[in-house]
Design a protein around this motif. Structure first.
Motif, PDB file in Angstrom:
ATOM      1  N   LEU A 290       8.357  79.543 -11.903  1.00 53.45           N
ATOM      2  CA  LEU A 290       9.183  79.303 -10.710  1.00 53.45           C
ATOM      3  C   LEU A 290       9.960  77.995 -10.810  1.00 53.45           C
ATOM      4  O   LEU A 290      10.609  77.565  -9.851  1.00 53.45           O
ATOM      5  CB  LEU A 290       8.298  79.283  -9.457  1.00 53.45           C
ATOM      6  CG  LEU A 290       7.552  80.583  -9.119  1.00 53.45           C
ATOM      7  CD1 LEU A 290       6.655  80.385  -7.907  1.00 53.45           C
ATOM      8  CD2 LEU A 290       8.539  81.707  -8.848  1.00 53.45           C
ATOM      9  N   ASN A 291       9.811  77.308 -11.977  1.00 58.32           N
ATOM     10  CA  ASN A 291      10.521  76.040 -12.199  1.00 58.32           C
ATOM     11  C   ASN A 291      10.029  74.929 -11.253  1.00 58.32           C
ATOM     12  O   ASN A 291      10.825  74.146 -10.744  1.00 58.32           O
ATOM     13  CB  ASN A 291      12.024  76.279 -12.044  1.00 58.32           C
ATOM     14  CG  ASN A 291      12.820  75.391 -12.960  1.00 58.32           C
ATOM     15  OD1 ASN A 291      12.240  74.625 -13.735  1.00 58.32           O
ATOM     16  ND2 ASN A 291      14.130  75.482 -12.871  1.00 58.32           N
ATOM     17  N   ASP A 292       8.728  74.890 -11.019  1.00 56.26           N
ATOM     18  CA  ASP A 292       8.084  73.824 -10.214  1.00 56.26           C
ATOM     19  C   ASP A 292       8.848  73.518  -8.919  1.00 56.26           C
ATOM     20  O   ASP A 292       9.346  72.396  -8.736  1.00 56.26           O
ATOM     21  CB  ASP A 292       7.957  72.524 -11.027  1.00 56.26           C
ATOM     22  CG  ASP A 292       7.070  72.668 -12.259  1.00 56.26           C
ATOM     23  OD1 ASP A 292       6.372  73.672 -12.381  1.00 56.26           O
ATOM     24  OD2 ASP A 292       7.093  71.748 -13.096  1.00 56.26           O
ATOM     25  N   PRO A 293       8.932  74.473  -7.983  1.00 59.85           N
ATOM     26  CA  PRO A 293       9.720  74.208  -6.757  1.00 59.85           C
ATOM     27  C   PRO A 293       9.069  73.167  -5.844  1.00 59.85           C
ATOM     28  O   PRO A 293       7.838  73.067  -5.782  1.00 59.85           O
ATOM     29  CB  PRO A 293       9.734  75.577  -6.057  1.00 59.85           C
ATOM     30  CG  PRO A 293       8.518  76.269  -6.556  1.00 59.85           C
ATOM     31  CD  PRO A 293       8.310  75.808  -7.966  1.00 59.85           C
ATOM     32  N   ILE A 294       9.908  72.427  -5.130  1.00 60.27           N
ATOM     33  CA  ILE A 294       9.389  71.482  -4.134  1.00 60.27           C
ATOM     34  C   ILE A 294       8.778  72.297  -2.993  1.00 60.27           C
ATOM     35  O   ILE A 294       9.291  73.372  -2.650  1.00 60.27           O
ATOM     36  CB  ILE A 294      10.506  70.525  -3.633  1.00 60.27           C
ATOM     37  CG1 ILE A 294       9.905  69.365  -2.825  1.00 60.27           C
ATOM     38  CG2 ILE A 294      11.596  71.250  -2.864  1.00 60.27           C
ATOM     39  CD1 ILE A 294      10.865  68.189  -2.634  1.00 60.27           C
ATOM     40  N   VAL A 295       7.648  71.828  -2.449  1.00 60.72           N
ATOM     41  CA  VAL A 295       6.968  72.582  -1.391  1.00 60.72           C
ATOM     42  C   VAL A 295       6.567  71.652  -0.242  1.00 60.72           C
ATOM     43  O   VAL A 295       6.346  70.458  -0.437  1.00 60.72           O
ATOM     44  CB  VAL A 295       5.693  73.308  -1.928  1.00 60.72           C
ATOM     45  CG1 VAL A 295       6.060  74.540  -2.724  1.00 60.72           C
ATOM     46  CG2 VAL A 295       4.811  72.375  -2.758  1.00 60.72           C
ATOM     47  N   THR A 296       6.473  72.236   0.945  1.00 65.73           N
ATOM     48  CA  THR A 296       5.991  71.490   2.112  1.00 65.73           C
ATOM     49  C   THR A 296       4.468  71.616   2.186  1.00 65.73           C
ATOM     50  O   THR A 296       3.860  72.438   1.489  1.00 65.73           O
ATOM     51  CB  THR A 296       6.583  72.087   3.409  1.00 65.73           C
ATOM     52  OG1 THR A 296       6.080  73.428   3.531  1.00 65.73           O
ATOM     53  CG2 THR A 296       8.097  72.095   3.397  1.00 65.73           C
ATOM     54  N   ASP A 297       3.870  70.846   3.097  1.00 65.26           N
ATOM     55  CA  ASP A 297       2.415  70.949   3.306  1.00 65.26           C
ATOM     56  C   ASP A 297       2.048  72.389   3.662  1.00 65.26           C
ATOM     57  O   ASP A 297       1.065  72.939   3.177  1.00 65.26           O
ATOM     58  CB  ASP A 297       1.967  70.048   4.466  1.00 65.26           C
ATOM     59  CG  ASP A 297       1.937  68.583   4.055  1.00 65.26           C
ATOM     60  OD1 ASP A 297       2.665  68.224   3.102  1.00 65.26           O
ATOM     61  OD2 ASP A 297       1.186  67.817   4.677  1.00 65.26           O
ATOM     62  N   GLU A 298       2.859  72.984   4.544  1.00 63.63           N
ATOM     63  CA  GLU A 298       2.537  74.349   4.985  1.00 63.63           C
ATOM     64  C   GLU A 298       2.610  75.354   3.841  1.00 63.63           C
ATOM     65  O   GLU A 298       1.792  76.263   3.746  1.00 63.63           O
ATOM     66  CB  GLU A 298       3.442  74.754   6.159  1.00 63.63           C
ATOM     67  CG  GLU A 298       3.045  74.032   7.432  1.00 63.63           C
ATOM     68  CD  GLU A 298       3.835  74.474   8.648  1.00 63.63           C
ATOM     69  OE1 GLU A 298       5.058  74.673   8.516  1.00 63.63           O
ATOM     70  OE2 GLU A 298       3.218  74.616   9.708  1.00 63.63           O
ATOM     71  N   HIS A 299       3.592  75.165   2.931  1.00 67.29           N
ATOM     72  CA  HIS A 299       3.647  76.037   1.748  1.00 67.29           C
ATOM     73  C   HIS A 299       2.344  75.913   0.956  1.00 67.29           C
ATOM     74  O   HIS A 299       1.768  76.909   0.518  1.00 67.29           O
ATOM     75  CB  HIS A 299       4.815  75.651   0.825  1.00 67.29           C
ATOM     76  CG  HIS A 299       6.171  75.917   1.399  1.00 67.29           C
ATOM     77  ND1 HIS A 299       7.236  75.058   1.220  1.00 67.29           N
ATOM     78  CD2 HIS A 299       6.647  76.933   2.136  1.00 67.29           C
ATOM     79  CE1 HIS A 299       8.305  75.552   1.817  1.00 67.29           C
ATOM     80  NE2 HIS A 299       7.970  76.682   2.385  1.00 67.29           N
ATOM     81  N   CYS A 300       1.889  74.673   0.772  1.00 69.88           N
ATOM     82  CA  CYS A 300       0.652  74.450  -0.009  1.00 69.88           C
ATOM     83  C   CYS A 300      -0.518  75.168   0.637  1.00 69.88           C
ATOM     84  O   CYS A 300      -1.352  75.763  -0.052  1.00 69.88           O
ATOM     85  CB  CYS A 300       0.328  72.955  -0.114  1.00 69.88           C
ATOM     86  SG  CYS A 300       1.550  72.021  -1.040  1.00 69.88           S
ATOM     87  N   LEU A 301      -0.565  75.126   1.968  1.00 70.42           N
ATOM     88  CA  LEU A 301      -1.681  75.756   2.685  1.00 70.42           C
ATOM     89  C   LEU A 301      -1.562  77.280   2.658  1.00 70.42           C
ATOM     90  O   LEU A 301      -2.539  77.986   2.422  1.00 70.42           O
ATOM     91  CB  LEU A 301      -1.753  75.234   4.125  1.00 70.42           C
ATOM     92  CG  LEU A 301      -2.086  73.738   4.225  1.00 70.42           C
ATOM     93  CD1 LEU A 301      -1.929  73.233   5.646  1.00 70.42           C
ATOM     94  CD2 LEU A 301      -3.500  73.449   3.717  1.00 70.42           C
ATOM     95  N   VAL A 302      -0.334  77.784   2.866  1.00 73.70           N
ATOM     96  CA  VAL A 302      -0.123  79.250   2.829  1.00 73.70           C
ATOM     97  C   VAL A 302      -0.522  79.810   1.462  1.00 73.70           C
ATOM     98  O   VAL A 302      -1.137  80.869   1.363  1.00 73.70           O
ATOM     99  CB  VAL A 302       1.366  79.579   3.139  1.00 73.70           C
ATOM    100  CG1 VAL A 302       1.737  80.997   2.698  1.00 73.70           C
ATOM    101  CG2 VAL A 302       1.633  79.420   4.622  1.00 73.70           C
ATOM    102  N   MET A 303      -0.179  79.072   0.397  1.00 74.54           N
ATOM    103  CA  MET A 303      -0.483  79.562  -0.958  1.00 74.54           C
ATOM    104  C   MET A 303      -1.922  79.260  -1.372  1.00 74.54           C
ATOM    105  O   MET A 303      -2.346  79.655  -2.463  1.00 74.54           O
ATOM    106  CB  MET A 303       0.493  78.941  -1.967  1.00 74.54           C
ATOM    107  CG  MET A 303       1.893  79.489  -1.825  1.00 74.54           C
ATOM    108  SD  MET A 303       2.944  78.942  -3.192  1.00 74.54           S
ATOM    109  CE  MET A 303       3.181  77.246  -2.746  1.00 74.54           C
TER     110      MET A 303
END
Ligand code: ADP
Ligand code: TMP
Ligand code: ASP
Length: 236
Positions: free
Chosen positions: A127-140
């Motif tokens: 995925l080319n190391d995308p920038i993520v938010t806290d919520e993305h980290c938690l969802v994943m």
């Protein structure tokens, strides 16, 4: 310590099993890659330089109370580390705008940021190391809870304040850097991977000359000379 099978080969290091299930050998390679390995090169002796630089920085951080995976240096290019489950988040700390931050937000290269920025990127080459938010980290499910993200941020800021001062005294600006964390067998969060000119940006304090992997990314040249200069200053 017996070196056993290769368990992983990445862009900058090979990881080997040992006769102790809780320990790995990290072997630093001379290969250089950029832009998710679309640009490739090699610099004889780069692996040994990164091994020395990272070892020295991890020792300094350990003295200041940061828990790390480093056990000991084994050779010019090898170190023994505690085996961890790597948290798949690249934690980037920025003091000065440049690189992808300037590109994405249009911030002027070299602008001193009003406060230190900490960003999370999902460690995933496909995925080319995308920038993520806290919520993305938690969802994943990259971490268990929001508290874990706060802990990563907190340790990353501590690392920055220790290393920023250290490099300032050596005439280098610590512009930005990336760190990775792992969970060891006892559930401790450890600073893992490496801290080197491959994963940091260093500018000379007087001239702003780049002394890091940007020399390779941007085709400036004299990559090894720059890494040698960083090591010389660290040891001075
Ligand atoms: P990449 O995988 O990004 O190409 P490297 O070539 O540096 O990176 O490979 C080293 C790999 O080993 C990285 O994926 C890193 O997350 C992982 N790693 C680093 N330290 C440890 C550790 N203590 N335990 C397990 N894995 C580690
Ligand atoms: P960036 O400006 O390209 O996002 O890089 C920020 C910092 O992270 C910089 O010090 C280089 C480091 N970095 C890595 O260690 N690995 C990477 O894959 C990328 C993109 C950056
Ligand atoms: N680490 C990435 C690569 O090796 C990107 C970079 O550092 O520029 O391709």
């Amino acid at each position: 310590m017996e070196k056993r099978e290769l368990i992983y080969e990445g862009k900058g290091k090979k990881m080997y099993a040992t006769d102790d299930a809780n320990l790995l050998i990290a072997e630093f390679k001379d290969d250089l890659t950029a832009f998710n390995a679309q640009k490739r090169g090699k610099e004889d002796g780069k692996g040994a330089l990164n091994n020395k630089i990272s070892t020295q920085l991890f020792k300094i951080l350990k003295e200041k109370g940061i828990a790390t995976h480093l056990v000991e240096t084994l050779s010019d290019t090898e170190q023994l580390v505690k085996k961890c489950e790597i948290v798949p988040i690249e934690v980037v700390v920025r003091n000065i705008a440049t690189g992808s931050l300037s590109k994405r937000l249009g911030l002027k290269e070299g602008m001193v940021l009003p406060f230190t920025l900490v960003e999370f990127y999902y460690k995933n080459d496909e995925l080319n190391d995308p920038i993520v938010t806290d919520e993305h980290c938690l969802v994943m499910g990259l971490v268990k809870s929001e508290k874990d993200l706060e802990t990563l941020r907190h340790i990353a800021r501590e690392i920055n304040s220790i290393l920023f001062k250290f490099f300032e005294a050596k005439g280098l600006k610590l512009v930005d850097f990336k760190v990775e964390f792992g969970i060891d067998k006892d559930g401790n969060i450890l600073l893992a991977d490496e801290i080197s000119p491959d994963s940091c940006r260093f500018w000379d304090a007087q001239t702003n000359e780049k002394l890091d992997k940007d020399r390779f990314r941007q085709g400036i040249g004299e990559v090894k000379v720059a890494y040698e200069e960083v090591l010389r200053r660290i040891l001075s």
